[in-house]
Motif scaffolding. Structure first.
Motif, short mmCIF file in Angstrom:
data_model
loop_
_atom_site.label_atom_id
_atom_site.label_comp_id
_atom_site.label_asym_id
_atom_site.label_seq_id
_atom_site.Cartn_x
_atom_site.Cartn_y
_atom_site.Cartn_z
N ARG A 97 0.86 -1.18 0.00
CA ARG A 97 0.00 0.00 0.00
C ARG A 97 0.90 1.23 0.00
O ARG A 97 1.95 1.24 0.64
CB ARG A 97 -0.88 -0.02 1.25
N ARG A 132 -2.46 -4.06 -2.48
CA ARG A 132 -2.43 -4.88 -3.69
C ARG A 132 -1.54 -6.09 -3.44
O ARG A 132 -0.40 -5.95 -2.98
CB ARG A 132 -1.88 -4.07 -4.88
N ARG A 185 -9.25 -11.28 -6.82
CA ARG A 185 -9.26 -9.98 -6.16
C ARG A 185 -9.31 -10.17 -4.66
O ARG A 185 -10.09 -10.98 -4.17
CB ARG A 185 -10.46 -9.16 -6.60
N MET A 186 -8.50 -9.41 -3.95
CA MET A 186 -8.41 -9.56 -2.50
C MET A 186 -8.69 -8.25 -1.82
O MET A 186 -8.39 -7.19 -2.37
CB MET A 186 -6.98 -9.95 -2.11
N ALA A 187 -9.20 -8.33 -0.59
CA ALA A 187 -9.30 -7.12 0.22
C ALA A 187 -8.32 -7.20 1.38
O ALA A 187 -7.38 -6.43 1.46
CB ALA A 187 -10.72 -6.91 0.71
N CYS A 188 -8.49 -8.20 2.27
CA CYS A 188 -7.70 -8.18 3.50
C CYS A 188 -6.35 -8.88 3.38
O CYS A 188 -5.39 -8.48 4.02
CB CYS A 188 -8.50 -8.78 4.65
N LYS A 215 -4.39 8.02 0.26
CA LYS A 215 -5.54 7.29 0.79
C LYS A 215 -6.17 6.34 -0.23
O LYS A 215 -6.76 5.34 0.14
CB LYS A 215 -6.59 8.27 1.32
N PHE A 216 -6.06 6.67 -1.49
CA PHE A 216 -6.75 5.85 -2.50
C PHE A 216 -5.84 5.57 -3.68
O PHE A 216 -5.08 6.46 -4.05
CB PHE A 216 -8.03 6.55 -2.94
N PRO A 217 -5.90 4.39 -4.28
CA PRO A 217 -6.73 3.25 -3.92
C PRO A 217 -6.41 2.81 -2.49
O PRO A 217 -5.27 2.87 -2.09
CB PRO A 217 -6.29 2.16 -4.90
N PHE A 218 -7.41 2.40 -1.76
CA PHE A 218 -7.17 2.19 -0.34
C PHE A 218 -6.89 0.75 0.07
O PHE A 218 -6.30 0.52 1.11
CB PHE A 218 -8.25 2.84 0.51
N LEU A 219 -7.29 -0.20 -0.73
CA LEU A 219 -6.95 -1.58 -0.40
C LEU A 219 -5.52 -1.87 -0.83
O LEU A 219 -5.03 -1.29 -1.81
CB LEU A 219 -7.89 -2.55 -1.12
#
Lengths: 309, 272
Positions: free
Chosen positions: B48, B59, B235-238, B53-57
């Protein structure tokens, strides 16, 4: 060095005494284990675990998530291990910590909600229930109950009738008048109300001309929804007397303090956990700093202190 | 155990475009106590950008290389720009800071029982396989007798990450979609032509690439007894197994790419 005047952070949520107002939002914190290597779970106000249903649910086919401007869409579809496995496999781990565990429950029918609540009521290590009548990503149950004041009332009353645990009801924002639903669940006996669940949304891949999510629509969360959540919390606290828990796009302590000022007795941190696994701790420490900086010795002196602009 | 440095800081040493849209980033992580010393091939990190702040997730990027450096670690990431997140990462300059979390996931199960290792890479899928190759070089003792690499790309100027492969492997076979180098066609076809020459019991396949390629490979290996592990993407978030966003269909239901994978047995996945 922290200022020695440690402000009081304890809040009471419908009979549950929390050591601080920072909880995790259901579906964003697994069953606690996933984040236990990143933060000390004992420091949380409460853990609200991933929604649990009577039977195991497989969830929706992928693609399940998509980042959008200042937010993300998800359509997980309440994938979970089912209440029996939850009790056998997840509770023993959670019991090792000194933190209230609130189980988010979900059913496709009213009797299913009641049954899950009944089963969990006798389980040591479960301290409260959060009734999910607001998931936008399942065909049956979920938001279908949360959008109708009568149904919301009935589910709340049914769950209350089979449990002595504190019952929180989680509301959907996908509705015209959220305060009306809040009043219904309050009269159904809810001990507290949490809001908001995700806002139903959509996103399209313009090259392939298909929705990004296999389920077509999903729930929007993250900073994009915070102003909506804040407005709805404000509307609800003005209409009910039970404690309200603010949820929606809380990324840092300033966001959390906004919800407290508006009248939320506690907050839930959701999507922020995905961005930073220590988000809850950063928010907790930030709230404490805010109280110290503003000479507030008890967090309850801040809650609901919104002035007229 | 609590990892205090779960979200570490990494300083960019270099971040260069080595082929169109393909970048090699080198990050310095200063903490010597970081979990990177246990990183294994096939694992990934979440990256990150600090102060943005964005993109916020974060990679997810698979690890290309890791080695100790002056009380810390150098983490190398070979990645392709596929969207806004990777584009923002690709614009970063040396000395800029990033948040880096990892290593995450379950990497390749490196079995010492196979004398022949076959690597099949599609495009940027070469990154974790190259790290695997590096692993074999470092542990000379358990090195298989033979390592063969198949690398497929659209066209020859997109061939990246081959240096180590060429140094370590007994053979490197290349395919291009346009025939500009090596075999003209899919890397899976190229491999299929050689399949009968490998002993199924003493060989193991490790593959990473686009899902269409892995699906094709699953078809080729359907009735074969050879072991095959694949690294998949979603695609992942956490990145830690909590959000259930990165689901992959397996025979028993869904599994999480970030936590149960990203490496799976090819026969466990339902390829539809």
């Amino acid at each position: 060095m922290k200022n020695p005047r440690n402000p009081k952070l304890q809040v009471d949520i419908g009979g549950l005494a929390l050591k601080n107002p920072v909880m995790t939002a259901s579906g964003t914190f697994g069953y606690g284990e996933e984040y236990s290597r990143y933060i000390d779970l004992n420091r949380l106000g409460a853990i609200i675990v991933k929604g649990v249903s009577l039977e195991r649910r497989e969830g929706n086919p992928p693609q399940r998530i998509m980042e959008t401007p200042c937010g993300m869409l998800n359509s997980i579809g309440l994938e979970n291990v089912g209440v029996r496995s939850f009790i056998d496999d997840k509770i023993p781990f959670l019991k090792k910590f000194n933190v209230p565990v609130i189980v988010n429950i979900f059913g496709e029918t009213a009797p299913e909600y009641r049954k899950v609540a009944e089963i969990l009521s006798d389980v040591e290590g479960v301290h409260g229930l959060e009734v999910n009548i607001s998931c936008p990503n399942v065909e049956k149950g979920g938001v279908a109950f949360g959008a109708d004041p009568d149904m919301a009332y009935e589910i709340t009353r049914d769950v209350k009738s089979v449990t002595d645990l504190p019952v929180i009801v989680k509301l959907t924002p996908n509705i015209t008048d959220i305060a009306e639903i809040a009043e219904s669940v309050e009269s159904g006996g809810a001990d507290a109300i949490s809001l908001i669940n995700t806002l139903k949304g959509m996103s399209v891949d313009i090259e392939k001309r298909v929705p990004h999510l296999k389920n077509i629509t999903g729930g929007l969360s993250g900073p994009a929804v915070k102003p909506v959540a804040l407005r709805m919390v404000w509307e609800v606290v003005n209409r009910v007397s039970v404690p309200v828990i603010g949820v929606g796009g809380i990324m840092d302590a300033a966001d959390a303090v906004e919800f407290l000022i508006v009248g939320a007795r506690a907050v839930q941190v959701g999507t922020a956990n995905f961005v930073n696994p220590r988000a809850t701790m950063d928010i907790l420490e930030g709230i404490e700093d805010y109280l110290i900086d503003h000479d507030i010795s008890d967090i309850n002196e801040l809650i609901g202190m919104l002035k007229k602009g | 155990m609590l990892h205090k440095n779960s979200m570490m800081s990494g300083r960019i040493i270099s971040n260069r475009e080595i082929a169109k849209d393909h970048f090699l980033m080198s990050l310095k992580v200063s903490s010597a106590e970081s979990s990177f010393q246990e990183a294994s091939p096939g694992q990934f990190v979440m990256l990150r950008v600090k102060g943005r702040k964005f993109p916020f997730l974060g990679r997810p990027l698979s690890i290309y290389s890791i080695y100790p450096d002056d009380g810390g670690f150098i983490v190398e990431l070979l990645y392709r720009v596929v969207g806004e997140g990777t584009y923002v990462i690709s614009r970063l300059k040396p000395d800029e800071e990033m948040y880096i979390m990892g290593p995450l996931g379950r990497g390749f199960d490196i079995s010492p029982d196979h004398s022949c290792v076959i690597l099949i890479a599609g495009g940027i899928g070469i990154a974790p396989l190259s790290f695997l190759c590096e692993h074999y070089r470092r542990c000379a003792a358990g090195r298989p007798q033979k390592i063969i690499c198949y690398a497929g790309v659209q066209r020859s100027n997109l061939l990246v990450g081959l240096e180590r492969m060429e140094e370590i492997c007994s053979g490197v076979r290349i395919s291009t979609d346009d025939g500009s180098r090596g075999y003209h066609g899919l890397v899976t076809e190229l491999f299929k032509n050689d399949l009968s020459s490998y002993g199924h019991r003493d060989s193991i396949i490790y593959a990473c690439g686009p899902s269409a390629m892995l699906k094709g490979l699953a078809g080729i290996l359907k009735d074969q007894s050879v072991s095959c592990q694949v690294s998949v993407e979603e695609r992942m978030a956490c990145g830690v197994g909590a959000c259930l966003g990165c689901a992959v269909r397996v025979k028993s239901g869904y599994k999480r790419v970030c936590r149960d994978g990203p490496v799976f047995d090819i026969h466990e996945i339902v390829w539809d």
